[in-house]
Design a protein around this motif. Structure first.
Motif, PDB file in Angstrom:
ATOM      1  N   HIS A  14      -1.604  -6.777  12.631  1.00 22.42           N
ATOM      2  CA  HIS A  14      -2.308  -5.555  11.999  1.00 22.42           C
ATOM      3  C   HIS A  14      -1.974  -5.561  11.101  1.00 22.42           C
ATOM      4  O   HIS A  14      -2.474  -5.731  10.116  1.00 22.42           O
ATOM      5  CB  HIS A  14      -2.218  -4.933  12.806  1.00 22.42           C
ATOM      6  N   TRP A  15      -0.551  -6.424  10.156  1.00 23.14           N
ATOM      7  CA  TRP A  15      -0.465  -6.398   8.900  1.00 23.14           C
ATOM      8  C   TRP A  15      -1.482  -7.734   7.735  1.00 23.14           C
ATOM      9  O   TRP A  15      -1.386  -6.709   7.134  1.00 23.14           O
ATOM     10  CB  TRP A  15       1.034  -7.317   8.672  1.00 23.14           C
ATOM     11  N   ARG A  16      -2.204  -8.744   8.458  1.00 26.85           N
ATOM     12  CA  ARG A  16      -2.576  -9.332   7.817  1.00 26.85           C
ATOM     13  C   ARG A  16      -4.244  -8.224   7.640  1.00 26.85           C
ATOM     14  O   ARG A  16      -4.947  -8.174   6.211  1.00 26.85           O
ATOM     15  CB  ARG A  16      -3.347 -10.187   8.926  1.00 26.85           C
ATOM     16  N   VAL A  17      -4.828  -7.188   8.565  1.00 30.67           N
ATOM     17  CA  VAL A  17      -5.919  -6.682   8.141  1.00 30.67           C
ATOM     18  C   VAL A  17      -6.000  -5.174   7.394  1.00 30.67           C
ATOM     19  O   VAL A  17      -6.116  -5.229   6.545  1.00 30.67           O
ATOM     20  CB  VAL A  17      -6.507  -5.708   9.269  1.00 30.67           C
ATOM     21  N   ASN A  18      -4.609  -4.687   6.970  1.00 29.43           N
ATOM     22  CA  ASN A  18      -3.875  -4.008   6.344  1.00 29.43           C
ATOM     23  C   ASN A  18      -3.681  -4.208   5.231  1.00 29.43           C
ATOM     24  O   ASN A  18      -4.482  -3.823   3.646  1.00 29.43           O
ATOM     25  CB  ASN A  18      -2.686  -3.451   6.344  1.00 29.43           C
ATOM     26  N   LEU A  19      -2.909  -5.653   4.320  1.00 27.91           N
ATOM     27  CA  LEU A  19      -3.317  -6.265   3.130  1.00 27.91           C
ATOM     28  C   LEU A  19      -4.575  -6.702   2.857  1.00 27.91           C
ATOM     29  O   LEU A  19      -5.024  -6.274   1.565  1.00 27.91           O
ATOM     30  CB  LEU A  19      -2.574  -7.843   3.375  1.00 27.91           C
ATOM     31  N   VAL A  20      -5.391  -7.143   3.993  1.00 29.54           N
ATOM     32  CA  VAL A  20      -7.436  -6.890   3.347  1.00 29.54           C
ATOM     33  C   VAL A  20      -7.479  -6.271   2.618  1.00 29.54           C
ATOM     34  O   VAL A  20      -8.327  -6.135   2.102  1.00 29.54           O
ATOM     35  CB  VAL A  20      -7.908  -7.710   4.466  1.00 29.54           C
ATOM     36  N   GLY A  21      -6.507  -4.930   3.545  1.00 32.13           N
ATOM     37  CA  GLY A  21      -7.648  -3.587   3.017  1.00 32.13           C
ATOM     38  C   GLY A  21      -7.190  -3.221   1.678  1.00 32.13           C
ATOM     39  O   GLY A  21      -7.637  -2.354   1.232  1.00 32.13           O
ATOM     40  N   ILE A  22      -5.902  -3.287   1.257  1.00 31.43           N
ATOM     41  CA  ILE A  22      -5.201  -2.749   0.420  1.00 31.43           C
ATOM     42  C   ILE A  22      -5.909  -4.015  -0.798  1.00 31.43           C
ATOM     43  O   ILE A  22      -6.177  -3.325  -1.926  1.00 31.43           O
ATOM     44  CB  ILE A  22      -3.575  -3.385   0.091  1.00 31.43           C
ATOM     45  N   MET A  23      -5.848  -5.089  -0.818  1.00 28.06           N
ATOM     46  CA  MET A  23      -6.489  -5.926  -1.417  1.00 28.06           C
ATOM     47  C   MET A  23      -7.992  -5.428  -2.267  1.00 28.06           C
ATOM     48  O   MET A  23      -8.533  -5.401  -3.306  1.00 28.06           O
ATOM     49  CB  MET A  23      -6.500  -7.823  -1.421  1.00 28.06           C
TER      50      MET A  23
END
Length: 385
Positions: free
Chosen positions: A114-123
């Motif tokens: 899930h951290w990958r999705v969260n990172l994309v959302g933050i970017m």
């Protein structure tokens, strides 16, 4: 010689006085907007009575008698304070939303990733906000990063299979993740493609004009469900053996093409609203077709149709729910999919889940609408006095 009929001459002006209460503040606003005429007064009283009748039960159901936490559907048959109501009906079952929140956001995307999705959302947020604020500098670099570099980085992060990231196949994607991916790609592709189609439809070259007319009228003449169905199930039948495309990619192409046809007509309306004098003025300056279009015509045309453009974007964002027809589950599809969960099958869970999904959709759509109004007011310089 002083006139004997002159009894008084003012030697100093009176100071400003506060306007009467009826002509300032909230009282003036209410007199102007709510009670200006007898009809307005009657409508205002009717609206207030309607709110007084509807709002308290809604607040009681949404918050006061709602159940916020719990392991299964048993908690949704009781009131928040405990005890069962006579009709067996309690408030909203937010425990159902809380228990399935991760799946509503990520679908079946692996929890440890899930951290990958969260990172994309933050970017996404960090690149979008400076792009939307007019006074922030380096708009060109920001736009290039957001529209060209960010999608590539997001693809590698979400799909994986490179740089030590585990591969996550797209059938595992779902929830708000799918909604945002489809709407982002659809919006970013449909606007430039729609501009090209609108210019092509107004072109004086018969072949280009005919192609654009056929494409626009064909796509606009069929519903999006049909486009998605054909892209998902019919397209593979026409491909060579062994050649296939990811189902999400096919949905992205179908949605983008569908939205671009509607966007083309919106842009064409703006082009037709430009006075002929603007074209003649550009010609008198010796500008070529592309210079005239890029520097004079398109900026004015797009400014005129900002409400219609954003309206198309909002419709596209909501239409992502139709991908359920090809067995993909966006936010609404994921919420509905969990209605059959035996642990949460109760009268309250469907309504609670649908309200949650509707609220999320409303946040995004309302945000786009408000930013549209902001840009309209900022660009509305043609008739200011």
């Amino acid at each position: 010689m002083v006139d004997s009929n002159l009894s008084f001459v003012r030697s100093e002006m009176l100071q400003e006085q506060t306007p009467p209460l009826a002509e300032r503040g909230a009282v003036k606003w209410m007199r102007t907007n709510l009670f200006a005429t007898p009809v307005d007064t009657a409508l205002t009283i009717f609206a207030l009575l309607l709110i007084a009748w509807f709002l308290p039960p809604m607040i009681r159901w949404l918050f006061i008698e709602a159940v916020w936490t719990g392991p299964d559907r048993s908690v949704c048959s009781t009131v928040a304070q405990g005890g069962i109501q006579p009709d067996g009906w309690s408030g909203a079952c937010w425990a159902y939303v809380n228990a399935n929140f991760n799946q509503f956001m990520y679908g079946r995307y692996p929890i440890e990733e899930h951290w990958r999705v969260n990172l994309v959302g933050i970017m996404f947020v960090l690149l979008l906000i400076p792009l939307l604020i007019p006074k922030v500098p380096y708009k060109v670099a920001n736009a290039v990063t957001f529209f060209f570099i960010f999608p590539i980085v997001a693809f590698f992060l979400l799909v994986g299979g490179w740089f030590g990231l585990s591969y996550v196949e797209t059938p595992l994607w779902g929830g708000l993740l799918v909604t945002l991916v489809i709407s982002f790609v659809g919006i970013c592709v449909s606007l430039p493609l729609g501009i090209v189609l609108a210019l092509g439809r107004r072109s004086k070259m018969p072949i280009i004009k005919m192609f654009c007319v056929i494409f626009i009228e064909t796509i606009r003449g069929i519903p999006l469900i049909t486009v998605l169905f054909m892209a998902s199930y019919m397209l593979p039948l026409f491909l060579p053996p062994g050649v296939t495309f990811d189902k999400l990619l096919r949905a992205l192409i179908g949605v983008a093409l569908f939205a671009s046809a509607y966007m083309a007509e919106v842009v064409r309306g703006g082009l037709q609203a430009i006075p002929k004098g603007q074209y003649e003025g550009a010609d008198s300056l010796g500008l070529g077709y592309w210079q005239k279009t890029r520097l004079i015509i398109l900026p004015q045309a797009l400014k005129l149709v900002i409400p219609s453009i954003v309206n198309t974007f909002i419709g596209l964002f909501k239409d992502t729910s139709l991908v359920t027809i090809i067995s993909m589950f966006d936010l609404l599809g994921t919420v509905r999919q969990h209605f059959s969960d035996a642990n949460w099958a109760s009268p309250q869970t469907p309504m609670s889940g649908l309200i949650f999904a509707g609220f999320v959709f409303w946040i995004f759509c309302f945000g786009m609408s408000r930013y549209s109004i902001f840009m309209e007011n900022r660009l509305d310089t043609g008739h200011k006095r």
